[in-house]
Design a protein around this motif. Structure first.
Motif, PDB file in Angstrom:
ATOM      1  N   PHE A 242       0.835  -1.201   0.000  1.00 37.88           N
ATOM      2  CA  PHE A 242       0.000   0.000   0.000  1.00 37.88           C
ATOM      3  C   PHE A 242       0.871   1.252   0.000  1.00 37.88           C
ATOM      4  O   PHE A 242       0.573   2.220  -0.704  1.00 37.88           O
ATOM      5  N   ALA A 243       1.958   1.243   0.743  1.00 35.71           N
ATOM      6  CA  ALA A 243       2.882   2.384   0.757  1.00 35.71           C
ATOM      7  C   ALA A 243       3.457   2.616  -0.643  1.00 35.71           C
ATOM      8  O   ALA A 243       3.599   3.763  -1.083  1.00 35.71           O
ATOM      9  N   ARG A 244       3.763   1.537  -1.370  1.00 35.14           N
ATOM     10  CA  ARG A 244       4.298   1.645  -2.732  1.00 35.14           C
ATOM     11  C   ARG A 244       3.246   2.231  -3.669  1.00 35.14           C
ATOM     12  O   ARG A 244       3.548   3.052  -4.532  1.00 35.14           O
ATOM     13  N   ARG A 245       2.010   1.834  -3.501  1.00 35.35           N
ATOM     14  CA  ARG A 245       0.929   2.267  -4.387  1.00 35.35           C
ATOM     15  C   ARG A 245       0.423   3.671  -4.047  1.00 35.35           C
ATOM     16  O   ARG A 245      -0.082   4.386  -4.915  1.00 35.35           O
ATOM     17  N   PHE A 246       0.527   4.085  -2.795  1.00 34.20           N
ATOM     18  CA  PHE A 246      -0.065   5.332  -2.314  1.00 34.20           C
ATOM     19  C   PHE A 246       0.199   6.545  -3.220  1.00 34.20           C
ATOM     20  O   PHE A 246      -0.743   7.228  -3.631  1.00 34.20           O
ATOM     21  N   PRO A 247       1.462   6.866  -3.566  1.00 34.64           N
ATOM     22  CA  PRO A 247       1.686   8.075  -4.385  1.00 34.64           C
ATOM     23  C   PRO A 247       1.075   7.993  -5.779  1.00 34.64           C
ATOM     24  O   PRO A 247       0.800   9.016  -6.395  1.00 34.64           O
ATOM     25  N   LEU A 248       0.820   6.778  -6.269  1.00 36.27           N
ATOM     26  CA  LEU A 248       0.303   6.612  -7.628  1.00 36.27           C
ATOM     27  C   LEU A 248      -1.132   7.119  -7.772  1.00 36.27           C
ATOM     28  O   LEU A 248      -1.561   7.455  -8.868  1.00 36.27           O
ATOM     29  N   PHE A 249      -1.868   7.184  -6.666  1.00 34.93           N
ATOM     30  CA  PHE A 249      -3.233   7.701  -6.725  1.00 34.93           C
ATOM     31  C   PHE A 249      -3.254   9.176  -7.132  1.00 34.93           C
ATOM     32  O   PHE A 249      -4.246   9.656  -7.663  1.00 34.93           O
ATOM     33  N   PHE A 250      -2.167   9.896  -6.872  1.00 36.41           N
ATOM     34  CA  PHE A 250      -2.141  11.350  -7.054  1.00 36.41           C
ATOM     35  C   PHE A 250      -1.335  11.790  -8.268  1.00 36.41           C
ATOM     36  O   PHE A 250      -1.280  12.969  -8.572  1.00 36.41           O
ATOM     37  N   GLN A 251      -0.701  10.850  -8.958  1.00 36.41           N
ATOM     38  CA  GLN A 251       0.057  11.199 -10.153  1.00 36.41           C
ATOM     39  C   GLN A 251      -0.881  11.244 -11.357  1.00 36.41           C
ATOM     40  O   GLN A 251      -1.878  10.533 -11.411  1.00 36.41           O
ATOM     41  N   GLU A 252      -0.524  12.070 -12.314  1.00 33.15           N
ATOM     42  CA  GLU A 252      -1.301  12.153 -13.540  1.00 33.15           C
ATOM     43  C   GLU A 252      -1.209  10.824 -14.281  1.00 33.15           C
ATOM     44  O   GLU A 252      -0.186  10.164 -14.271  1.00 33.15           O
ATOM     45  N   GLY A 253      -2.291  10.434 -14.926  1.00 32.98           N
ATOM     46  CA  GLY A 253      -2.283   9.218 -15.716  1.00 32.98           C
ATOM     47  C   GLY A 253      -2.644   7.996 -14.894  1.00 32.98           C
ATOM     48  O   GLY A 253      -3.205   8.100 -13.804  1.00 32.98           O
TER      49      GLY A 253
END
Length: 164
Positions: free
Chosen positions: A122-133
């Motif tokens: 979940f920590a690895r995935r967390f920032p991906l929710f807020f990146q474009e695309g």
């Protein structure tokens, strides 16, 4: 060879600079802070599953929801393909449940969230929710040895809009 498919959703709920996380107790599995989500019921769509899971786990009805990507784990020894369809919701209505079924609900500053105890995936995935695309993460995982045997990680930017 029979393959088992398990399909889940996860939906990050964002309100300005805060996100809503659930502090899941050990007895629920996946202990620590996590975004709302759960199993997709047949024959509901993935997005409708995400909306339903957020409402069941938090009491909120999400409105502006966008697809962020797929993360999957495949175990060749058990023939299991575990897929999680990820969404970001930036508006909602309703109020938080007083006795949420999955654990304590907490609005957390987005910049502070990764300091909380949470599962490494979940920590690895967390920032991906807020990146474009969007993203596509696929891992071949050996549950017995707890090792990643192969992985594919792709990140897709939004296509430029054609000017007329």
């Amino acid at each position: 060879m029979s393959i088992t498919y398990k399909m889940y959703t996860m939906c990050m709920v964002q309100d300005k600079d805060k996100v809503l996380l659930i502090n899941r107790p050990d007895k629920k599995g996946f202990p620590g802070y996590i975004a709302p989500g759960g199993k997709v019921d047949f024959p509901e769509s993935f997005v409708n599953g995400a909306i339903r899971e957020v409402q069941e786990e938090t009491g909120l009805i999400v409105k502006d929801i966008i697809y962020k990507g797929l993360e999957e784990f495949c175990d060749p020894h058990t023939n299991l393909r575990y897929m999680v369809f990820n969404y970001l919701a930036t508006s909602f209505e309703g109020s938080l449940l007083e006795n949420p079924p999955e654990g304590e609900l907490l609005w957390v500053n987005k910049e502070e969230a990764l300091k909380l105890p949470m599962q490494s995936w979940f920590a690895r995935r967390f920032p991906l929710f807020f990146q474009e695309g969007t993203f596509e993460l696929s891992y071949v995982w050996d549950e017995k040895t707890r090792e990643t045997l192969d992985k594919t990680e792709r990140y897709y930017s939004l296509a430029p809009v054609q000017q007329h």
